[in-house]
Design a protein around this motif. Sequence first.
Motif: not given
Length: 489
Positions: A273-291
């Motif tokens: 999904d992250a790669d598909a978003f970047t391919a469609k919009f040209g925007i990197p997706v920066l995932t994170s981990y929190a609680a």
Amino acid sequence: MPHPLSRRIGQVLDLDSAARAIQYDGQWASWGQIGRAARRIGALTGARRIGVMLRNTPAHVAALLGILEAGGTVVVINPSRGDERTRADIAALALPVIVGLADDLANLATPTDGTMLVTLAGLDAQPSVTGAPAADPGRPGVAVWMLTSGTTGPPKRVDLTYTMLARSVMGRDPENLPAPTRLRTGVAIVNSPLVHVGGVFRILLCIAEARPFVLLPKFELDRWAEAVRAHRPRAVSLVPAALRMVLHSDLTRDDLAGVRAVTSGTAPLSADDADAFTAKFGIPVLTSYAATEFGGGVAGWTLTDHQQYWAAKRGSVGRANPGARLRVVDDDGTPVGPDEQGLLEVIPAQMDTADWLRTTDLARIDADGFLWILGRADQAIIRGGFKVMPDDVRTALEAHPAVRGAAVIGRPDERLGETPVAMVELHGQATTADLSEFLATRLARYEIPTDIAIVDVIPRTPSGKADLGAVREHFAGTHPVAPPAPHRA
């Protein structure tokens, strides 16, 4: 001496009273309006425990800021959890002060001796007051008594201290952060609910940065896209469910032209999904981990790391945030080597502790320090002796082009102990047979759900995670569908 977080709130509220602060429903409220409303609430409540029936409105933001500037503790009350549960929660808390809209107070808060009810009436009106507060010891040092998301069971309350929140939004040394001299010109977008730590974090981050923002009542694709087009923020935050809605919408690169990065957390997001978003919009997706328990993030991707490492490390949630420490241990608590699976332990930068805090997340960390979350140890489904990780099944389902989102749980089975079942939300055409056949090419046979329920909308918590308790209720007493198609090599 006020805490640095309280001091920062006051500094920003006083910078420029005429400047725009919050846009809501197409109208701007000024910092002066927010400040006056905040201080009216702060003067009424003081340094007590104050229950706030939080909704995403400017008046509720002002109440949050006013209580924190006054040194009180915001006790988060979610008025959308169901009337009976909320009434029981309020009764158990025995709060000296409860703040909310007139309808919420009338429906959920029964007047009792020792409780003061404060009714919000917009930014420019004096709130009405009923009753008087009892003496209250408060929760010294606690800024927000936050409800966890409750995805796997009843929500619990977690202390978010002033120091934890200040370090999350102001850096490791908030005491020595210079006072802001001007307001930022760029406009942020806050679409996370205030009843979730993500919403509180986003509001306080805007305060820390002295930045105006658009406040959305909830994430709605059209309203969010309109705000993005109008204000062209350089970064936006989307939980995975919202990101998938944007990904599968008719929006184009031009609609998101100003955005340089999307941050995503609170729930797992697949690398596809992250790669598909970047391919469609040209925007990197920066995932994170929190609680919630950490008061913020402990790991995430930076743009620099994304540019250098994403191709090799896709699927990771990034590396430890500055000041945070991560390790993976076996069942006995012994640290394991690089790329070995185990339980994740954390020392958050937000907390003054040298003790490792054990999570319930299965993880691995590679030799370069990148972290992969492999699932929840307490959600593993044991099907006839085989271990099934719900996140693996969910990720496979969400790879189907017609699937908007999925949630997977274990259902008791007399013969096998448990079997995986799935709830699926579509944005295209697919049958349960189609989905089972699709999974047969991606999963082992024992991992394929024995029941797939296609629904209009998956029930979700305020944080955007699937509400697994509601999913379990849905499947209670239902019958499995036909067996899935045979596994294909």
